[in-house]
Structures are given as C-alpha cells and as structure tokens.
Motif scaffolding. Structure first.
Motif, mmCIF file in Angstrom:
data_model
loop_
_atom_site.group_PDB
_atom_site.id
_atom_site.type_symbol
_atom_site.label_atom_id
_atom_site.label_comp_id
_atom_site.label_asym_id
_atom_site.label_seq_id
_atom_site.Cartn_x
_atom_site.Cartn_y
_atom_site.Cartn_z
ATOM 1 N N ILE A 211 32.801 39.679 38.257
ATOM 2 C CA ILE A 211 31.060 38.797 37.991
ATOM 3 C C ILE A 211 30.372 39.353 38.255
ATOM 4 N N ARG A 212 28.998 39.366 37.294
ATOM 5 C CA ARG A 212 27.523 40.051 37.650
ATOM 6 C C ARG A 212 27.159 38.367 38.031
ATOM 7 N N THR A 213 26.727 37.906 39.049
ATOM 8 C CA THR A 213 25.603 36.502 39.149
ATOM 9 C C THR A 213 24.807 36.792 37.992
ATOM 10 N N GLY B 210 27.849 33.383 35.880
ATOM 11 C CA GLY B 210 27.377 34.685 35.650
ATOM 12 C C GLY B 210 28.138 34.857 34.632
ATOM 13 N N GLU B 211 28.085 36.536 34.057
ATOM 14 C CA GLU B 211 28.503 36.855 33.090
ATOM 15 C C GLU B 211 29.922 38.489 33.910
ATOM 16 N N ILE B 212 30.768 38.337 32.794
ATOM 17 C CA ILE B 212 31.905 39.630 32.878
ATOM 18 C C ILE B 212 30.785 40.524 32.825
ATOM 19 N N VAL C 183 30.630 32.595 33.170
ATOM 20 C CA VAL C 183 31.886 31.914 33.425
ATOM 21 C C VAL C 183 31.140 31.097 34.442
ATOM 22 N N HIS D 69 27.365 39.647 42.793
ATOM 23 C CA HIS D 69 29.038 40.088 42.064
ATOM 24 C C HIS D 69 29.370 39.342 43.927
ATOM 25 N N ALA E 200 39.300 33.051 35.263
ATOM 26 C CA ALA E 200 37.988 32.780 34.705
ATOM 27 C C ALA E 200 37.725 32.428 32.712
#
Length: 334
Positions: free
Chosen positions: A15-17, A69-71, A87, A96, A104
C-alpha cells in the motif's frame, strides 16, 4: 520513513500511503514528552506502569494511526483486492506498508468517497466507542467538553444517537463548527459557570451524561459538576500528569457521579458480545462515506509530508489555527 520499494509476499499487498492524519491528542503527548510511556514502562502481564524503564523513547519511529493509501502491488495469491484500490487503516506516518490481502480487502474505501475520509477510521472508532460507553437515550442532554477532532465526532454521533448536544470549548471557531455540524448549544468556559448554565438549560437537573474529550483536568471537574445526580461522565481525553484542578471531594462525592474511562483497547462490557474495534472502525467509515458523519469538514490543513515538523509545531504552539492536520504523501517521491 524513507520511500523504499517493497515486494509483497504471495498473500500480501503493498500500500502506497496517500494521506496520514496527525492526532493532536495522543501524538502531541509524545511530541511534548508527557506521555507516560516515555517515562515508565507498560507491563502487559500486570497491566501496570512500571518505574525505571520506558516503553517508548526518542526518536519515536513511525507513530500515527490515521492512514489511507492506494494498493500499488498485489501478491500472486492475493484475493479480493486489486491495484488501485484505496484502503484505510493504521500503519504510521510512512510512505508504504505491507499488509495481508485479507486485511486490506475488508478496508476498501468506496471510490466515490474523498480518500481523506479514510484517515478517520481510528479517531472515528474512538468517538463511537465513547458514545457507546455513554449509553445515550433519545431526548437526553449530552454535554461534550472539548471540541477537537474526537470531540467534534462525538458531538455528531451523540446527536445521531438522539441526544441534545451542548458543546463546550474555549476556541470560538471550534464552537461555531460544532454548531454548524449539528450541536444545539455551544458554551464558552471563559464566560464562567458552565455547570450552572447547563443546569439552567435542563430545568436544574444537569446533563444526562457528559463526555470529556479535552484531556484537561479542570474540564473534567466541570463535567462532573455539570452532570445530573447519580449519572455518568465518560472520559476519552488522554489526561497527562497529576490531576490538578480535579476536586473529587466536591460534586463527584456528593452527587454519586460515575466516572467511566472510554479507551479504544476495549468496549463496554454490556456491548462486547456485539462490538469490537473492527466494527467500530468500519461503522465510522461507513457513516462518514454516507455523509451522516461529517469528517472532511474537520480538516483545516493538508500539507506535504516534508512539512511535518512545522505541522507538529503549529498544533503544539498555535492550536487555535488548526483542527485536523493531514500529511500528504503525493509528490513526496512515492
């Protein structure tokens, strides 16, 4: 907190914050050095603080519990998730995180919702837990002391629960915001006589329940004074140090007031067969996504992660300028 590439295990996702919120309560206790974990050690077995050691020391690494964040990557065996899903959860102020896909998949935010809604899962759960502890009934008067983020959320939830809300805070902008978001009355403690005014507004009875969310002992004492005979004050504020200003031999003793600690590690015994932390967090996000709980209105600042130090300084030294501060990881090398 450097931007480091990670490779998820087969059942994980990376996951990228996108955003991380700063807690102006708990996190500032670490920033100021007043948090008991920094002066004593919490012993899990005895459930006591122990002198002579610490649980947390400087530098505090990656604290933060308001993330979305985004997966970015999906493991080969991950199910229920895909790249691009947004998520919500808790993983600290870092760029991350690796999480199980099963975790998730239960925290995917509706793509139609402002992604910043996702930072309110934990603080929303804290406010909802407080309202469950308060056991509010339709038509009752609820006085909320402290209109920071958790107080604003608790005031809204108390109203959703059928309460008439009296909001108390010394900052005019916070009182006005509470009124804008549905509170019935807002009182300035600087005017004096908060308990007396609350009793005047309730035919002399006092509030049916008071919620203390400021973390200030003098506010707690006034909440004790303001609540009705043999009623409860629920305390979610993170009190620091000795209880200066709290005089338990006065109204607390003579009015049989019950003090109830509301803390996110558990729920009220009467509800624990139905409620747990996951349900609290999911419910808060669902209410916010449906705009029954207004959360983005609480955001006063969205700043790059590179300006985090200045953001903490502002919250510490100039609280009147900010409510919810959000750190953005967009454009931070993510």
């Amino acid at each position: 907190m450097a931007d480091v590439e990670h490779t998820p295990a087969p059942d994980e996702v990376l996951i990228r914050t996108l955003y991380s919120g700063i807690s102006a309560g708990t996190e500032l206790t670490a920033y100021r050095g007043s948090n008991p974990y920094m002066n004593k050690r919490w012993d899990d077995e005895s459930r006591l603080f122990v002198d002579g050691d610490t649980s947390i020391s400087y530098p505090v690494d990656g604290w933060g519990y308001e993330e979305v964040g985004e997966i970015a990557l999906v493991g080969s065996e991950a199910v229920g998730v895909q790249v691009g899903d947004v998520v919500w959860g808790t993983w600290g102020h870092r760029s991350h995180t690796l999480k199980k896909a099963s975790w998730a998949s239960q925290r995917i935010l509706d793509p139609a919702v402002d992604p910043r809604v996702g930072i309110f899962s934990q603080i929303g759960a804290i406010a909802l837990n407080l309202v469950l502890d308060a056991d509010i009934h339709i038509g009752e008067t609820v006085a909320v002391f402290g209109l920071g983020v958790p107080g604003q959320l608790a005031a809204q939830l108390a109203r959703l629960n059928g309460g008439r809300v009296i909001a108390v805070d010394n900052l005019p902008a916070r009182r006005q915001l509470a009124l804008d978001l549905g509170a019935d009355i807002a009182l300035d403690p600087a005017d004096g006589g908060v308990a007396e005014r609350i009793r005047d507004l309730t035919d002399g009875r006092g509030a049916d329940v008071c919620l203390e969310v400021s973390g200030n002992y003098r506010a707690l004492h006034e909440a004790v004074r303001a609540v009705a005979y043999s009623s409860r004050v629920c305390v979610a504020g993170f009190m620091q140090g000795d209880g200066v200003g709290l005089r338990l031999g006065e109204e607390f003793h003579h009015n049989r007031v019950a003090l109830v600690c509301s803390q996110i590690s558990g729920v009220a015994p009467a509800t624990q067969h139905r409620w747990n932390y996951d349900r609290l967090a999911r419910t808060a996000i669902q209410l916010a996504g449906a705009k029954r709980l207004h959360v983005t209105e609480l955001i006063t600042h969205t700043v790059p992660m590179s300006e985090a130090a200045e953001a903490f300084k502002m919250l510490d030294e100039r609280p009147e300028e900010a409510l919810q501060v959000v750190l953005s990881f967009e454009g931070e090398g993510a």
